[in-house]
Scaffold this active site. Sequence first.
Site, PDB file in Angstrom:
ATOM      1  N   ASP A  82       0.847  -1.199   0.000  1.00 35.84           N
ATOM      2  CA  ASP A  82       0.000   0.000   0.000  1.00 35.84           C
ATOM      3  C   ASP A  82       0.890   1.260   0.000  1.00 35.84           C
ATOM      4  O   ASP A  82       2.121   1.159   0.168  1.00 35.84           O
ATOM      5  CB  ASP A  82      -0.910  -0.059   1.245  1.00 35.84           C
ATOM      6  CG  ASP A  82      -2.222   0.679   1.044  1.00 35.84           C
ATOM      7  OD1 ASP A  82      -2.412   1.270  -0.028  1.00 35.84           O
ATOM      8  OD2 ASP A  82      -3.053   0.664   1.969  1.00 35.84           O
ATOM      9  N   VAL A 230      -9.626  -1.053   2.622  1.00 36.32           N
ATOM     10  CA  VAL A 230     -10.095  -0.938   4.005  1.00 36.32           C
ATOM     11  C   VAL A 230      -8.913  -1.189   4.943  1.00 36.32           C
ATOM     12  O   VAL A 230      -8.199  -2.193   4.791  1.00 36.32           O
ATOM     13  CB  VAL A 230     -11.200  -1.987   4.299  1.00 36.32           C
ATOM     14  CG1 VAL A 230     -11.665  -1.870   5.752  1.00 36.32           C
ATOM     15  CG2 VAL A 230     -12.374  -1.816   3.356  1.00 36.32           C
TER      16      VAL A 230
HETATM   17  P1  13P Z   1      -9.129   3.323   5.863  1.00 33.58           P
HETATM   18  O1  13P Z   1      -7.998   3.126   6.838  1.00 33.58           O
HETATM   19  O2  13P Z   1      -9.825   4.604   6.022  1.00 33.58           O
HETATM   20  O3  13P Z   1     -10.063   2.156   5.840  1.00 33.58           O
HETATM   21  O4  13P Z   1      -8.449   3.399   4.418  1.00 33.58           O
HETATM   22  C1  13P Z   1      -7.584   2.380   4.029  1.00 33.58           C
HETATM   23  C2  13P Z   1      -6.878   2.746   2.796  1.00 33.58           C
HETATM   24  O5  13P Z   1      -7.362   3.454   1.950  1.00 33.58           O
HETATM   25  C3  13P Z   1      -5.545   2.171   2.632  1.00 33.58           C
HETATM   26  O6  13P Z   1      -4.944   2.521   1.445  1.00 33.58           O
END
Ligand code: 13P
Length: 278
Positions: A82, A230
């Site tokens: 991510d 999420v």
């Molecule tokens: P949240 O932590 O708001 O669920 O978002 C997660 C996200 O977009 C990770 O890239």
Amino acid sequence: MALVKVRELLDAADKANSSIIAFDAGDYNMIQALVTAADEAKKPLIIMLYPLMRDIFSFGAFAATVKNLASRAKYPIGLHLDHCQDYRVLMEAIRDGFPSIMADGSMLPFDQNVAFTAKVVETAHAFGVDVEAELGHVGQASNTGDYSNRDLFTLPDEAARFAEITKIDSLAVSFGSAHGFYKTTPNLDIERLQEINKATDVPLVLHGGSGIPSDQLEKAFTNGINKFNVGTEFFALNNQKKKEFWSTADPSKSKDEVSFIRKALVDYLVKKLELCRI
Ligand code: 13P
């Protein structure tokens, strides 16, 4: 079934006019719960790591754990790094076994974001690694302006140019979401999403998935969102259950007590996965 390429999962979601759900994870129990939930819900999903977490779960160990558990799963599992803003760290993730990465240049001016992302894509694609980028910044949900100020939302013509020049595999866009727990209910700009979707060919990604009402998510999924991230919700539940566990259970005594946290995580995930119509 072994690990499946993220781009393949996103293309399958596109064909189904729906979205894959991608969850951030930070420990073995969270990964194990995700693989179990995918099988129980009979749905594919993507497991992600935040780069900062590698101090407690190294890239190599995380990738190996996901691959090992995915090899025993019945439904497709993807693996993805991510938000990463650092070229060198992105290269380390590729070296250590991540088949998909996010090059996040969304804080940079347009031209610099293009240059950074295109450089990452050139190397990543040489290794067969997928790249997600971000255009129009998705900010923090603790600041209402970050998800209500339309000036921060992605512009359709810029998205089209960006995708064409950089050759990315997917694009995270800003149209009313933000990371973390929202201060007020968010109101996704579905019209803006439709315009971005019309202008581009790449699968679109919705960040900041914790706390967006389901009816808004359904609309986003049928209007171009093929990957939905999420994190906060899942981490918060894991932390809450860990606290409960250590305050009430004796892990040396009962297997049931040890699986207490995982059961709570799997129940949450199976329910969440109902949103995915693949
Ligand atoms: P949240 O932590 O708001 O669920 O978002 C997660 C996200 O977009 C990770 O890239």
